[in-house]
Scaffold this active site. Structure first.
Site, PDB file in Angstrom:
ATOM      1  NE  ARG A  62      -4.392  -0.996  -0.070  1.00  0.00           N
ATOM      2  CZ  ARG A  62      -4.641  -1.960  -0.940  1.00  0.00           C
ATOM      3  NH1 ARG A  62      -3.682  -2.325  -1.795  1.00  0.00           N
ATOM      4  NH2 ARG A  62      -5.815  -2.556  -0.984  1.00  0.00           N
ATOM      5  CG  ASP A 106       0.791  -1.872  -9.175  1.00  0.00           C
ATOM      6  OD1 ASP A 106       0.602  -1.223 -10.216  1.00  0.00           O
ATOM      7  OD2 ASP A 106       0.031  -2.797  -8.797  1.00  0.00           O
ATOM      8  CD  GLU A 142      -3.628   3.462  -5.783  1.00  0.00           C
ATOM      9  OE1 GLU A 142      -4.309   2.850  -6.627  1.00  0.00           O
ATOM     10  OE2 GLU A 142      -2.538   3.027  -5.344  1.00  0.00           O
ATOM     11  CG  HIS A 175      -3.612  -0.512  -7.561  1.00  0.00           C
ATOM     12  ND1 HIS A 175      -3.684   0.148  -6.365  1.00  0.00           N
ATOM     13  CD2 HIS A 175      -3.769  -1.825  -7.265  1.00  0.00           C
ATOM     14  CE1 HIS A 175      -3.889  -0.717  -5.381  1.00  0.00           C
ATOM     15  NE2 HIS A 175      -3.938  -1.924  -5.907  1.00  0.00           N
ATOM     16  N   GLY A 207      -1.487  -4.683 -10.195  1.00  0.00           N
ATOM     17  CA  GLY A 207      -1.151  -5.961  -9.576  1.00  0.00           C
ATOM     18  C   GLY A 207      -2.001  -7.127 -10.039  1.00  0.00           C
ATOM     19  CB  SER A 208      -5.416  -8.055  -9.587  1.00  0.00           C
ATOM     20  OG  SER A 208      -6.187  -6.868  -9.687  1.00  0.00           O
TER      21      SER A 208
END
Length: 335
Positions: free
Chosen positions: A232, A256, A261, A287, A289-290
């Site tokens: 984070r 990332d 955020e 962001h 990551g996924s």
């Protein structure tokens, strides 16, 4: 009662169609988040919500949604979702605990390679038109033979350690009083910062991890250290980080995730500092990551599974609280 399911971000058609079989689906069709007022308006008569990284669910949210039975977060890190507020209101709160792990670890290693091998600068150089063949420049740092530290040995941290196994690292250190990994040597945060060539930050945002990598830790870091954050944003003090980059104490920063955020934090910055964005020794992704197609689809299906289970009178698969939601609704409807 007719179910109304609020989805705050665009989702795949097949997932929306599944949800539409049990109720009306109201979906934000834009990547721009709804305003707080827009969200609350949609939730006023909603029975379920599928939430994402851009959402903040707190006591005000649940108070304004008296029929809400479940908030299904299509994510793993739930620091912007108030567990106590949901529990007190009789609302199930679920996450997707495992599907994001491997792609996030994969991205972390990609960021480390990009940072250490100067991929950003090299790409810009080739695109500038100045490249006419090999020259002796842009010497960087590789993972092979390097000392690595992983801050946080949860699922993502352990996945990073697993994936690093094929890179020939000299040492892999781990900082986590509650976690361990067979191929990782436990150490203190101070030792990790002092020894490591690459430091991976993979911890969630909690009261204890806020600014965990702050000015004192960065000041004591090994000169030239490369820091990679996929946990984070606010786990790393971005102000202290920028000062260390400017002073040449840190070799670079890849991330990332960003402090802007972290919606639940009062006084969070509204955007990334322009000086940090402009710094040459950085690599950033939005962001991601996924952000793998089949993974995102699976995450949405998993969140939908949880919603469907609750709205059909069952228990969700991935709860992080245990409210008596049905009793709460009976009392609420009887009032």
């Amino acid at each position: 009662m007719t179910h109304k399911i609020v989805v705050t971000n665009p989702i795949h058609t097949e997932v929306r169609d599944r949800l539409a079989q049990i109720g009306e689906v109201v979906m934000n069709s834009s990547n721009t988040p709804w305003t707080r007022n827009e969200l609350m308006s949609h939730l006023a008569d909603a029975t379920a919500m599928m939430g994402f990284m851009t959402d903040c669910v707190d006591a005000e949210t649940t108070a304004g949604a008296p029929h809400l039975q479940i908030v299904a977060a299509a994510l793993k890190g739930f620091d912007s979702y108030d567990v106590e507020a949901c529990t007190s209101a009789g609302v199930w709160l679920t996450i997707v605990p495992d599907l994001l792990t491997e792609p996030t670890a994969e991205l972390a290693i990609g960021l480390a390679i990009a940072l250490g091998r100067h991929l950003r600068q090299g790409d810009a150089y080739v695109r500038s038109g100045k490249f006419v063949g090999w020259r002796s420049h842009y010497f960087g740092t590789g993972l092979r033979g390097s000392t690595i530290a992983i801050i946080g040995l949860g699922q993502v941290g352990c996945a990073i350690a697993d994936q690093l196994g094929g890179f020939g690292c000299a040492h892999i250190l781990g900082v986590d009083p509650h976690g361990q990994h067979a191929n990782v040597t436990p150490c203190s945060l101070a030792e990790a910062m002092a020894r490591a060539d690459f430091v991976f930050v993979a911890v969630p945002l909690t009261a204890d991890s806020l600014s965990l990598i702050g000015a004192p830790q960065i000041a004591a870091a090994k000169t030239g250290q490369l820091l990679i954050n996929v946990g984070r944003g606010s786990v790393v003090d971005e102000t202290a980080l920028l000062q260390a980059l400017d002073a040449g104490r840190l070799g670079g920063y890849a991330a990332d995730v960003f402090a802007c955020e972290d919606w639940s934090l009062p006084g969070r910055p509204e955007r990334i500092d322009a000086r940090l964005l402009a710094h040459p020794n950085t690599v950033f992704t939005p962001h991601l990551g996924s952000a793998v197609r089949n993974v995102r689809l699976a995450i949405e299906h998993r969140a939908a599974d949880n919603i469907i289970a609750v709205l059909q009178g069952g228990v969700p698969t991935d709860p992080i609280n245990r409210p008596d939601a049905q009793q709460y609704l009976r009392e609420k409807n009887a009032a």
